[in-house]
Design an enzyme around this catalytic site. Structure first.
Site, mmCIF file in Angstrom:
data_model
loop_
_atom_site.group_PDB
_atom_site.id
_atom_site.type_symbol
_atom_site.label_atom_id
_atom_site.label_comp_id
_atom_site.label_asym_id
_atom_site.label_seq_id
_atom_site.Cartn_x
_atom_site.Cartn_y
_atom_site.Cartn_z
ATOM 1 N N TRP A 72 0.887 -1.080 -0.094
ATOM 2 C CA TRP A 72 -0.009 -0.212 -0.012
ATOM 3 C C TRP A 72 0.936 0.991 -0.112
ATOM 4 O O TRP A 72 1.660 1.238 1.163
ATOM 5 C CB TRP A 72 -0.992 0.072 1.308
ATOM 6 C CG TRP A 72 -1.870 1.077 1.098
ATOM 7 C CD1 TRP A 72 -3.241 0.759 0.678
ATOM 8 C CD2 TRP A 72 -2.140 2.258 1.824
ATOM 9 N NE1 TRP A 72 -4.039 1.891 0.877
ATOM 10 C CE2 TRP A 72 -3.320 2.677 1.535
ATOM 11 C CE3 TRP A 72 -1.218 3.071 2.511
ATOM 12 C CZ2 TRP A 72 -3.784 3.942 2.152
ATOM 13 C CZ3 TRP A 72 -1.683 4.182 3.246
ATOM 14 C CH2 TRP A 72 -2.995 4.891 2.934
ATOM 15 N N GLU A 469 -21.742 7.295 12.930
ATOM 16 C CA GLU A 469 -21.404 5.980 12.230
ATOM 17 C C GLU A 469 -22.104 5.872 11.052
ATOM 18 O O GLU A 469 -21.431 5.644 9.901
ATOM 19 C CB GLU A 469 -21.716 4.864 13.393
ATOM 20 C CG GLU A 469 -21.393 3.444 12.598
ATOM 21 C CD GLU A 469 -19.966 3.418 12.050
ATOM 22 O OE1 GLU A 469 -19.129 3.945 12.514
ATOM 23 O OE2 GLU A 469 -19.863 2.404 11.325
ATOM 24 N N GLU A 476 -17.391 6.995 3.713
ATOM 25 C CA GLU A 476 -16.508 5.922 3.057
ATOM 26 C C GLU A 476 -16.842 5.088 1.914
ATOM 27 O O GLU A 476 -15.791 5.028 1.081
ATOM 28 C CB GLU A 476 -16.553 4.601 4.244
ATOM 29 C CG GLU A 476 -15.652 5.001 5.486
ATOM 30 C CD GLU A 476 -15.517 3.907 6.533
ATOM 31 O OE1 GLU A 476 -14.631 3.650 7.038
ATOM 32 O OE2 GLU A 476 -16.596 3.163 6.767
ATOM 33 N N HIS A 492 -25.769 26.159 16.406
ATOM 34 C CA HIS A 492 -24.588 26.746 16.652
ATOM 35 C C HIS A 492 -23.276 26.684 15.517
ATOM 36 O O HIS A 492 -22.083 26.464 15.742
ATOM 37 C CB HIS A 492 -23.765 26.118 17.814
ATOM 38 C CG HIS A 492 -24.442 26.028 19.234
ATOM 39 N ND1 HIS A 492 -24.869 27.446 19.689
ATOM 40 C CD2 HIS A 492 -25.427 25.211 19.806
ATOM 41 C CE1 HIS A 492 -25.529 27.235 20.886
ATOM 42 N NE2 HIS A 492 -25.904 25.907 20.665
HETATM 43 C C1 G6P Z 1 -9.842 1.841 8.981
HETATM 44 C C2 G6P Z 1 -11.061 1.454 8.411
HETATM 45 C C3 G6P Z 1 -12.102 1.774 9.188
HETATM 46 C C4 G6P Z 1 -12.103 1.259 10.649
HETATM 47 C C5 G6P Z 1 -10.931 1.594 11.283
HETATM 48 C C6 G6P Z 1 -10.426 0.838 12.555
HETATM 49 O O1 G6P Z 1 -9.765 3.373 9.172
HETATM 50 O O2 G6P Z 1 -11.319 2.028 7.171
HETATM 51 O O3 G6P Z 1 -13.433 1.204 8.593
HETATM 52 O O4 G6P Z 1 -12.989 1.504 11.520
HETATM 53 O O5 G6P Z 1 -9.605 1.139 10.251
HETATM 54 O O6 G6P Z 1 -10.249 -0.330 12.282
HETATM 55 P P1 G6P Z 1 -10.167 -1.594 13.523
HETATM 56 O O7 G6P Z 1 -9.709 -2.740 12.778
HETATM 57 O O8 G6P Z 1 -9.165 -1.172 14.481
HETATM 58 O O9 G6P Z 1 -11.507 -1.594 14.198
#
Ligand code: G6P
Length: 592
Positions: A72, A469, A476, A492
């Site tokens: 990545w 959320e 996303e 506000h």
């Molecule tokens: C990344 C993903 C999110 C996720 C976050 C935390 O940013 O894109 O969708 O909530 O990681 O990941 P975790 O595995 O620590 O819950």
């Protein structure tokens, strides 16, 4: 964010490395490669998927040693030259790396002075050349690695072999995870245990600043100064992960529809024979602490916001932090804080950083994770698994619901309040009702909002946490800018953005704040907003878009989050986007 796999002595290394790279797919990648030893170092790599890579790697490889990598991009564009494995200038060292070398420019300058040439822009290629340099100087890979460890700043998990031997694989790490799998006559390496569970249940985990020399029969681990370290073998039966779509067009849809099962599983695992089933030591530690600190990232942080409120309901003071914020400014409220880390993957680098700080302060800690065998599962004092089954889609859905359901149970267990089980069961009915009856209406809302540039979500209290959320999910996977605003905060500032036709999605499920929310609706409607209301039967008014069955308000994120997930899903679908793998995102962020 890079995934590493490697093996030595394995009969079919191509199969292991290929499948292993696919299993590490959640870490996100843009290019992939493998290297092996066959009369010298052979490398195959390219931009694109692991499937594409496997199309160009020869089928019948005979080799004792193989390493693979998904990259990545961080340093340097995602192109073939920057793709791992990297080979050093003198073709002596071949390596894969996960992490970020902070002082790579300085090290590269040193190597340029020594007449080294570079074909790419990565920090990883610099490390390959640094090992090469000290290998040529000392004629000893082990000594070269010790020297390199003393020079590197930043984070790294590295797996390498040299052109002079097909009998040894070398690994070293700091910050980024690396696990060794132990088999009879073969050994394997990976960023997490998942690719190896089909082959072994015995693992060794490398600690920071340790390095290892691995041959097919033996693993020897050393500290940075070359002293042999006795490592404990971790025996773990980790669930074999199935990536089956089970007839669904996307993992996200499959995972949303698994939510009722997921909540049921939380109840079944943690409440049996009319008793909560949590570790007594854990409950004692939680009861003895005077403050609970919740730390997470993204969706898991949102679950922590809800979890904190649950603990407060049972008279525990609580605070919540985003991991990357807390890691650089850690605070420890209370006399005896207890830390709860939340991570679906158990591999998020920001949280691993937090755990290091927590351990330095000798504070008791718990991880809530979906991933048995993950770095955080292995290293926290306590671990509670969500047992949600693998979540493949980048956008977390069932794991979020499981996290919240689990927090509801754990907080209630502190005071043995069994009502929570009834409330959760009632929520499952609500979810089933939504999943069975409301998809067409959610789909039509998705069609209406899909071309909008901005969207607002409004809610108060638990509905506000859900709004956060819901908004993240939409962002996303649909790339629409969206904001979640607590109803009372609207005037506000955010109300300045309300204009003709702006979609505002409102959750009204709290009897106490419902009248104020109705007031908020009038405020935005009179400024031209197109309002969509989601309300419970008890609080519904004529014209509301979706009216769901009643449930215990504190479980909003469990009972009705499916609506938000479906909405994001259908918008993404209508826009023709990659639902499961949205641009720029990874399932788990394994670099800080
Ligand atoms: C990344 C993903 C999110 C996720 C976050 C935390 O940013 O894109 O969708 O909530 O990681 O990941 P975790 O595995 O620590 O819950």
């Amino acid at each position: 964010m890079c995934g590493i796999v490697g093996s030595i002595g394995l009969r079919r290394p191509r199969e292991y490395v290929g499948n292993g790279l696919k299993m590490l797919d959640y870490r996100g990648y843009d290019s992939a490669g493998v290297a092996y030893f066959d009369n010298g170092i052979k490398i195959y790599k390219d931009v694109g998927s692991v499937e594409h890579l496997l199309g160009i790697v020869p089928k019948n490889i005979k080799t004792n040693i193989m390493i693979g990598h998904t990259r990545w991009a961080t340093h340097g564009a995602p192109n073939k030259n920057n793709t791992h494995p990297h080979i050093s200038f003198h073709k002596k060292i071949c390596l894969v790396h996960n992490g970020v070398i902070e002082n790579y420019k300085e090290l590269k300058n040193f190597l340029l002075e020594k007449c080294y040439g570079f074909y790419g822009e990565t920090d990883s290629e610099v490390v390959a050349n640094l090992v090469d340099y000290y290998y040529l100087e000392t004629k000893d890979v082990q000594k070269a690695i010790e020297k390199v460890i003393s020079l590197l700043k930043g984070s790294y998990a590295i797996c390498l072999f040299d052109s002079d031997s097909e009998n040894d694989l070398y690994i070293f790490k700091k910050g980024s995870p690396l696990v060794v799998g132990l088999g009879k006559g073969f050994k394997m390496v990976a960023s997490d245990a998942s690719p190896m569970v089909e082959y072994t249940t015995d693992f060794i985990e490398l600690s920071d600043l340790e390095y290892g020399i691995i041959n097919k029969d033996k693993v020897t681990i050393y500290d940075k100064d070359g002293n042999e370290v006795a490592k404990e073998t971790i025996h773990k039966d980790i669930e074999l992960i199935s990536h089956d779509l089970k007839g669904y067009p996307h993992y996200m849809l499959k995972e949303i529809e698994e939510i009722p099962q997921t909540v049921n599983r939380i109840i079944d695992n943690y409440f049996q024979n009319d008793e909560f089933q949590f570790d007594n030591d854990l409950l004692n530690d939680l009861n003895e602490s005077d403050h609970i600190i919740f730390i997470g990232c993204g969706t898991s942080y949102h679950a922590g916001l809800v979890g904190g409120r649950y603990f407060e309901k049972y008279d525990k003071s609580a605070s919540r932090f985003i991991a990357s914020e807390w890691a650089f400014h850690p605070t420890f409220p209370g006399q005896k804080p207890f830390i709860i880390l939340i991570s679906q993957s158990g591999e998020t680098a920001d949280l691993i950083h937090c755990l290091k700080i927590i351990k330095e302060h000798n504070l008791k800690n718990l991880i809530i994770t979906n991933t048995g065998g993950s770095t955080l599962d292995r290293n926290c004092d306590y671990s509670i698994l969500l047992h949600s089954g693998i979540e493949v889609s980048v956008a977390s859905t069932k794991a979020y619901v499981a996290q919240v359901a689990l927090f509801a149970m754990l907080a209630a267990a502190l005071q043995n309040d069994k009502q929570v089980v009834k409330d959760l069961k009632q929520s499952i009915d609500v979810i089933n009702d939504i999943q069975g009856n409301f998809k067409p209406i959610i789909k039509s809302v998705a069609e209406e909002i899909k071309d909008k540039k901005n969207i607002f979500y409004l809610g108060r209290s638990f509905d506000y946490f859900l709004s956060l959320e819901a908004s993240l999910k939409l962002k996303e996977i649909s790339y629409i800018h969206s904001e979640a605003v607590p109803g009372g905060e609207l005037k506000h500032g955010p109300i300045a953005l309300i204009e003709d036709g702006l979609p505002v999605i409102v959750f009204i499920t709290d009897p106490e704040t419902a009248p104020s929310m109705r007031g908020n609706i009038e405020e935005v409607k009179s400024r031209g907003a197109k309002v969509y209301v989601i309300a419970t039967e008890a609080l519904a008014k004529e014209g509301d878009t979706i009216v769901v069955k009643n449930y215990a308000f504190y479980l909003s994120s469990v009972a009705i989050s499916s609506i938000a997930f479906y909405l994001a899903y259908y918008v993404s679908l209508a826009k023709g986007l990659n639902v499961d793998k949205p641009r720029n995102l990874a399932k788990s962020v394994t670099v800080e």
